[in-house]
Design an enzyme around this catalytic site. Structure first.
Site, PDB file in Angstrom:
ATOM      1  N   ARG A 190     -12.102  -6.328  19.962  1.00 16.54           N
ATOM      2  CA  ARG A 190     -12.154  -5.009  19.334  1.00 16.54           C
ATOM      3  C   ARG A 190     -12.567  -3.970  20.352  1.00 16.54           C
ATOM      4  NH1 ARG A 190     -13.663  -8.795  15.673  1.00 16.54           N
ATOM      5  NH2 ARG A 190     -13.067  -8.549  13.465  1.00 16.54           N
ATOM      6  N   HIS A 225     -17.306  -2.519  18.548  1.00 12.19           N
ATOM      7  CA  HIS A 225     -17.768  -3.516  17.575  1.00 12.19           C
ATOM      8  C   HIS A 225     -17.240  -4.907  17.917  1.00 12.19           C
ATOM      9  CE1 HIS A 225     -19.452  -0.687  14.560  1.00 12.19           C
ATOM     10  NE2 HIS A 225     -18.525   0.125  15.023  1.00 12.19           N
ATOM     11  N   ARG A 258     -18.796  -8.439   7.878  1.00  9.97           N
ATOM     12  CA  ARG A 258     -18.979  -8.632   9.326  1.00  9.97           C
ATOM     13  C   ARG A 258     -19.976  -7.612   9.830  1.00  9.97           C
ATOM     14  NH1 ARG A 258     -16.861  -6.860  14.265  1.00  9.97           N
ATOM     15  NH2 ARG A 258     -16.908  -8.441  15.935  1.00  9.97           N
ATOM     16  N   ASN A 315     -22.030   1.369   8.680  1.00 12.07           N
ATOM     17  CA  ASN A 315     -22.986   1.046   9.749  1.00 12.07           C
ATOM     18  C   ASN A 315     -24.376   0.924   9.155  1.00 12.07           C
ATOM     19  OD1 ASN A 315     -21.230   1.030  11.963  1.00 12.07           O
ATOM     20  ND2 ASN A 315     -21.502   3.206  12.419  1.00 12.07           N
ATOM     21  N   PHE A 335     -13.937  10.638  19.310  1.00 10.80           N
ATOM     22  CA  PHE A 335     -14.379   9.235  19.376  1.00 10.80           C
ATOM     23  C   PHE A 335     -14.021   8.582  20.710  1.00 10.80           C
ATOM     24  CE2 PHE A 335     -16.427   5.815  17.520  1.00 10.80           C
ATOM     25  CZ  PHE A 335     -15.675   4.647  17.580  1.00 10.80           C
ATOM     26  N   HIS A 381     -10.338  -1.772   7.189  1.00 13.36           N
ATOM     27  CA  HIS A 381      -9.687  -0.470   7.323  1.00 13.36           C
ATOM     28  C   HIS A 381     -10.142   0.439   6.182  1.00 13.36           C
ATOM     29  CE1 HIS A 381      -7.075   2.707   8.271  1.00 13.36           C
ATOM     30  NE2 HIS A 381      -5.906   2.202   7.973  1.00 13.36           N
ATOM     31  N   ARG A 405     -10.391   8.080  11.136  1.00 11.70           N
ATOM     32  CA  ARG A 405     -10.522   6.631  10.967  1.00 11.70           C
ATOM     33  C   ARG A 405      -9.363   6.083  10.130  1.00 11.70           C
ATOM     34  NH1 ARG A 405     -16.235   5.053   8.754  1.00 11.70           N
ATOM     35  NH2 ARG A 405     -15.634   2.992   9.539  1.00 11.70           N
ATOM     36  N   TYR A 461      -7.788   2.472  12.506  1.00 11.59           N
ATOM     37  CA  TYR A 461      -8.017   1.035  12.277  1.00 11.59           C
ATOM     38  C   TYR A 461      -6.714   0.256  12.269  1.00 11.59           C
ATOM     39  CZ  TYR A 461     -12.861   2.103  11.541  1.00 11.59           C
ATOM     40  OH  TYR A 461     -14.145   2.510  11.754  1.00 11.59           O
TER      41      TYR A 461
HETATM   42 FE1  HDD Z   1     -15.123   2.450  13.536  1.00 13.34          FE
HETATM   43  C1  HDD Z   1     -14.242  -0.760  14.141  1.00 13.34           C
HETATM   44  C2  HDD Z   1     -17.677   1.500  11.588  1.00 13.34           C
HETATM   45  C3  HDD Z   1     -16.255   5.674  13.403  1.00 13.34           C
HETATM   46  C4  HDD Z   1     -12.340   3.461  15.044  1.00 13.34           C
HETATM   47  N1  HDD Z   1     -15.835   0.745  12.993  1.00 13.34           N
HETATM   48  C5  HDD Z   1     -15.378  -0.496  13.365  1.00 13.34           C
HETATM   49  C6  HDD Z   1     -16.198  -1.507  12.788  1.00 13.34           C
HETATM   50  C7  HDD Z   1     -17.158  -0.867  12.065  1.00 13.34           C
HETATM   51  C8  HDD Z   1     -16.913   0.532  12.195  1.00 13.34           C
HETATM   52  C9  HDD Z   1     -18.261  -1.489  11.247  1.00 13.34           C
HETATM   53  C10 HDD Z   1     -16.047  -2.998  12.983  1.00 13.34           C
HETATM   54  C11 HDD Z   1     -15.231  -3.566  11.902  1.00 13.34           C
HETATM   55  C12 HDD Z   1     -15.147  -5.075  12.117  1.00 13.34           C
HETATM   56  O1  HDD Z   1     -16.216  -5.718  11.993  1.00 13.34           O
HETATM   57  O2  HDD Z   1     -14.057  -5.559  12.442  1.00 13.34           O
HETATM   58  N2  HDD Z   1     -16.675   3.379  12.730  1.00 13.34           N
HETATM   59  C13 HDD Z   1     -17.551   2.837  11.866  1.00 13.34           C
HETATM   60  C14 HDD Z   1     -18.358   3.870  11.250  1.00 13.34           C
HETATM   61  C15 HDD Z   1     -17.960   5.033  11.774  1.00 13.34           C
HETATM   62  C16 HDD Z   1     -16.894   4.722  12.698  1.00 13.34           C
HETATM   63  C17 HDD Z   1     -19.419   3.629  10.199  1.00 13.34           C
HETATM   64  C18 HDD Z   1     -18.438   6.419  11.531  1.00 13.34           C
HETATM   65  C19 HDD Z   1     -18.901   6.833  10.377  1.00 13.34           C
HETATM   66  N3  HDD Z   1     -14.455   4.211  14.111  1.00 13.34           N
HETATM   67  C20 HDD Z   1     -15.020   5.446  13.953  1.00 13.34           C
HETATM   68  C21 HDD Z   1     -14.151   6.488  14.411  1.00 13.34           C
HETATM   69  C22 HDD Z   1     -13.048   5.861  14.863  1.00 13.34           C
HETATM   70  C23 HDD Z   1     -13.248   4.446  14.674  1.00 13.34           C
HETATM   71  C24 HDD Z   1     -14.457   7.970  14.368  1.00 13.34           C
HETATM   72  C25 HDD Z   1     -11.798   6.422  15.454  1.00 13.34           C
HETATM   73  C26 HDD Z   1     -11.375   7.649  15.236  1.00 13.34           C
HETATM   74  N4  HDD Z   1     -13.651   1.528  14.470  1.00 13.34           N
HETATM   75  C27 HDD Z   1     -12.589   2.145  15.015  1.00 13.34           C
HETATM   76  C28 HDD Z   1     -11.574   1.173  15.597  1.00 13.34           C
HETATM   77  C29 HDD Z   1     -12.180  -0.177  15.254  1.00 13.34           C
HETATM   78  C30 HDD Z   1     -13.472   0.183  14.583  1.00 13.34           C
HETATM   79  C31 HDD Z   1     -11.340   1.413  17.058  1.00 13.34           C
HETATM   80  C32 HDD Z   1     -12.305  -1.144  16.393  1.00 13.34           C
HETATM   81  C33 HDD Z   1     -11.941  -2.499  15.794  1.00 13.34           C
HETATM   82  C34 HDD Z   1     -11.267  -2.172  14.554  1.00 13.34           C
HETATM   83  O3  HDD Z   1     -11.335  -0.838  14.327  1.00 13.34           O
HETATM   84  O4  HDD Z   1     -10.691  -2.957  13.831  1.00 13.34           O
HETATM   85  O5  HDD Z   1     -10.368   1.346  14.957  1.00 13.34           O
END
Ligand code: HDD
Length: 680
Positions: free
Chosen positions: A65, A68, A105, A141, A154, A332, A351, A355
């Site tokens: 990932r 995370h 997770r 989170n 981000f 997602h 977001r 995802y």
């Molecule tokens: Fe995110 C993964 C939580 C902002 C883009 N995010 C990811 C995971 C969590 C969060 C818990 C891990 C999920 C897993 O266990 O597979 N993220 C948050 C929270 C945010 C947040 C609570 C703000 C309130 N995230 C955020 C933003 C973006 C992302 C602003 C992009 C614009 N997040 C992602 C991602 C991930 C991810 C890059 C990486 C792995 C995945 O999605 O599947 O898309």
């Protein structure tokens, strides 16, 4: 076994007695020697088994990932207890007869997949509800706010916090120039940085941390009325943290500390439990706050809008295979069920894109929802076809809508279809932040004001540690200047620690606080805590038995530690079994230390530097320290006086001592101690 468990059971392949085969089902009678011409001749290309085995091995890694990457997961169930029928048509939130399977997770954010669990970082708290109306993912989170307000930032934030491009240093740490350079230039990060520098960022256990949906979402009821909602997870064990010195040491002693803690708790039947709560805000009240509900750097203080209990989440089954389940699970925000919708929060909106986009590359194409861990229990019927790893064998000619050749199937859903909330949207195309997003300090001040004295001390120490690692003085100065807008006293204390001139008096602190934000008044419980019982030859077996039994009675876990593994000779009679040898563990892996009586044992331990250090370090970390009779020699050897959470029994370990011990154990940590002088 519910539908999800049953579906997963069909996918499990266990080793069993079946003979070894290739991926093509060809039976194999030797996987230790490749096929060669003569005993010492060349390996032959005919060897399809060796080639397949090596080829599969060469292709076992997938991209981690992008954030995370480091995590741990478990299955469980959610059950609504206080239905939200007035506010939503989401069945899993209204039907008390339902037990909804979930996969959760937990994760850190910045570290790579192989990095340590115990780092200073936010923790992901992602919950996949396999509801009968389809999968709902609450991807939250353990902090209720976020670093930035607009998702377009981000990539910048993540680039700043990740290891630096020239040398990929440091791993899983915010204590470096690029992160603080970005933070110093982006005041909107200030509130989140207060949380990151607090003990919230170093949870004792995934089982002892809160969870938050962060954004304002919508609930939509049967009449189509929308209510703003904030989601909260509250752990029944309370919200508890490590201390920073301990955190760093655990990372070395056991990098899998939180993963192991979750795994072992579930294996031993100590199923972790959270209460789901919601803050409900009628749409017409959107403007009544001095912050914008669409701003993810702001909380809605619980004192303004109380958290209403909704249901219980229990995690009660570990995955069978980490990669297949925990690594391949895909969460997602757009996985929404009828009755739950999004708002125009710009961070949330980004977001909604990211995802799915990232999962396409991480999980090899569009069919990852067919993987067992991602598969809904609700039936899937659509015209999506082909793509890598397509495992569904669709029948019939029509893979389009409308059609007559399949009798128009699948027909458009009527009742029960997802209906997007018909929010009125308008406005010129514009790249501009709303003025209601402009306040970057009031809630950082609110958080600071809500902290107890020991929490503030820890926050100051954390800022000093982090900025102490920043090489450029101007970055340190910029951060101190920002902090001066939070609280002048905080800024001066941090400045003193990092060689920056103390700033002039800043804006006056507004003085408001939100007691709900402090970890100072958490439920007191010793349940599932780990207690080290230090012994050597000549220990009182009666004391050991009495302490072990008292610890077990309160649901804690006692482990007998000695200079060597195996057994120690008891002073009274027989032997005492040893759980672990002292050199293989450390006080940081335990929540408390008890030294039972026995003259010879006490003398041996008092001369053993590891044992003395073990006790002193536990004392320094605010943990309960207890001695019985002669065991007090170890306290003297460590030059530790009495103090809060130090329990001395005259011996033997009688009811009075055991009562005092169990009461002290229920207090997560004892802060009223002079620990700075302890050399551990
Ligand atoms: Fe995110 C993964 C939580 C902002 C883009 N995010 C990811 C995971 C969590 C969060 C818990 C891990 C999920 C897993 O266990 O597979 N993220 C948050 C929270 C945010 C947040 C609570 C703000 C309130 N995230 C955020 C933003 C973006 C992302 C602003 C992009 C614009 N997040 C992602 C991602 C991930 C991810 C890059 C990486 C792995 C995945 O999605 O599947 O898309």
């Amino acid at each position: 076994m519910d539908d999800k468990d049953r579906a997963l059971a069909e996918d499990r392949v266990d080793a069993g007695e079946a003979p070894l085969t290739t991926d093509q089902g060809i039976r194999v009678d030797d996987t230790d020697n490749s096929l060669r011409a003569g005993e010492r001749g060349p390996t032959l290309m005919d060897d399809f088994h060796a080639r397949e085995k090596l080829t599969h091995f060469d292709h076992e890694r997938i991209p981690e990932r992008v954030v995370h990457a480091r995590g741990a997961g478990a299955y469980g169930h959610f059950k609504v207890t206080d239905p939200l029928t007035d506010h939503t048509i989401a069945q899993f939130l209204t039907d008390t007869s339902l037990e909804t399977p979930v996969f959760v997770r937990f994760s850190t954010v910045a570290g790579s997949r192989g990095s340590s669990d115990t780092v200073r970082d936010v923790r992901g708290f992602a919950v996949k509800f396999y509801t009968q109306q389809g999968n709902f993912d609450l991807v939250g989170n353990n902090f209720p706010v976020f670093f930035i307000q607009d998702g377009i930032k981000f990539p910048d934030f993540v680039h700043a916090v990740k290891p630096e491009p020239p040398n990929e240093i440091p791993q899983a740490s915010s204590a470096h120039d690029t992160l603080w350079d970005f933070v110093g230039l982006q005041p909107e990060t200030t509130h989140m940085m207060m949380w990151l520098m607090s003990d919230r960022a170093i949870p004792r256990s995934y089982r002892m941390m809160q969870g938050f949906g962060v954004h304002t979402f919508r609930l939509v009821n049967a009449e189509g009325v929308s209510t703003f909602v904030k989601f909260h997870w509250r752990p029944l064990l309370g919200t508890h943290s490590l201390v920073w010195d301990e955190t760093q040491k655990v990372a070395g002693k056991d990098p899998d500390f939180n993963r192991r803690d979750l795994w072992e708790a579930i294996e031993t039947g100590d199923f972790p439990e959270w209460e789901l709560g919601v803050q409900l805000i009628p749409e017409e009240d959107e403007g009544r706050f001095d912050f914008d509900l669409l701003d993810a750097t702001k909380i809605v203080p619980e004192e303004l809008v109380p958290v209403r209990p909704v249901g219980r989440l229990v995690l009660d089954r570990n995955p069978d295979n980490f990669f297949a389940e925990t690594e391949q699970v895909a969460f997602h925000l757009a996985n929404l069920v009828p009755g739950i919708d999004v708002t125009d929060d710009p961070l949330l909106q980004a977001r909604l894109f990211s995802y799915l986009d990232t999962q396409l590359i991480r999980l090899g194409g569009p069919n990852f929802p067919q993987l067992p861990v991602n598969r809904p229990i609700a039936e899937v019927r659509n015209h999506h076809r082909d793509g890598y790893h397509q495992s569904v064998i669709h029948t019939g000619q029509a893979s389009y809508h409308p059609n007559t050749l399949s009798g128009g199937c699948p027909v458009l859903a009527g009742e029960g279809a997802y209906v997007h909330y018909p929010e009125q949207v308008n406005g010129p195309k514009i790249r501009k932040r709303a003025v209601s997003f402009a306040d970057h300090y009031s809630q950082a001040t609110l958080f600071w004001n809500s902290m107890s004295a020991w929490e503030r001390d820890h926050i100051v120490a954390a800022f000093r540690f982090e900025l102490g690692k920043v090489r450029r003085a101007q970055i340190r100065a910029q951060v101190v200047a920002n902090l001066n807008n939070v609280d002048h006293d905080l800024a001066v204390k941090v400045a003193e620690g990092v060689g920056v001139d103390p700033p002039p008096q800043g804006p006056v602190n507004h003085g408001r606080s939100s007691p709900a934000l402090s970890q100072d008044r958490q439920p007191q419980s010793a349940a599932t805590r780990k207690v080290a019982i230090l012994v050597a030859d000549g220990v009182s077996a009666a004391d050991v038995a009495a302490v072990a039994s008292a610890v077990d009675d309160i649901g804690a876990i006692g482990e007998v530690l000695a200079p060597r593994d195996g057994m120690v000779r008891a002073a009274d009679d027989g032997n005492v079994g040893v759980t672990r040898a002292l050199p293989t563990v450390g006080s940081v892996l335990y929540d408390a230390v008890v030294v039972p009586g026995g003259e010879e044992s006490a003398r041996t331990l008092a001369k053993d530097g590891l044992a003395v250090h073990f006790l002193a370090e536990a004392f320094k970390h605010g943990k309960t320290v207890a001695t019985v009779g002669a065991g007090t020699a170890l306290l003297e050897a460590a030059r530790l006086d009495t103090g809060e959470g130090v329990v001395r029994g005259e011996g033997p370990a009688d009811a009075a001592f055991l009562d005092a011990l169990t009461s002290a154990l229920a207090v997560h940590r004892h802060w009223n101690r002079d620990v700075d002088r302890v050399p551990a």
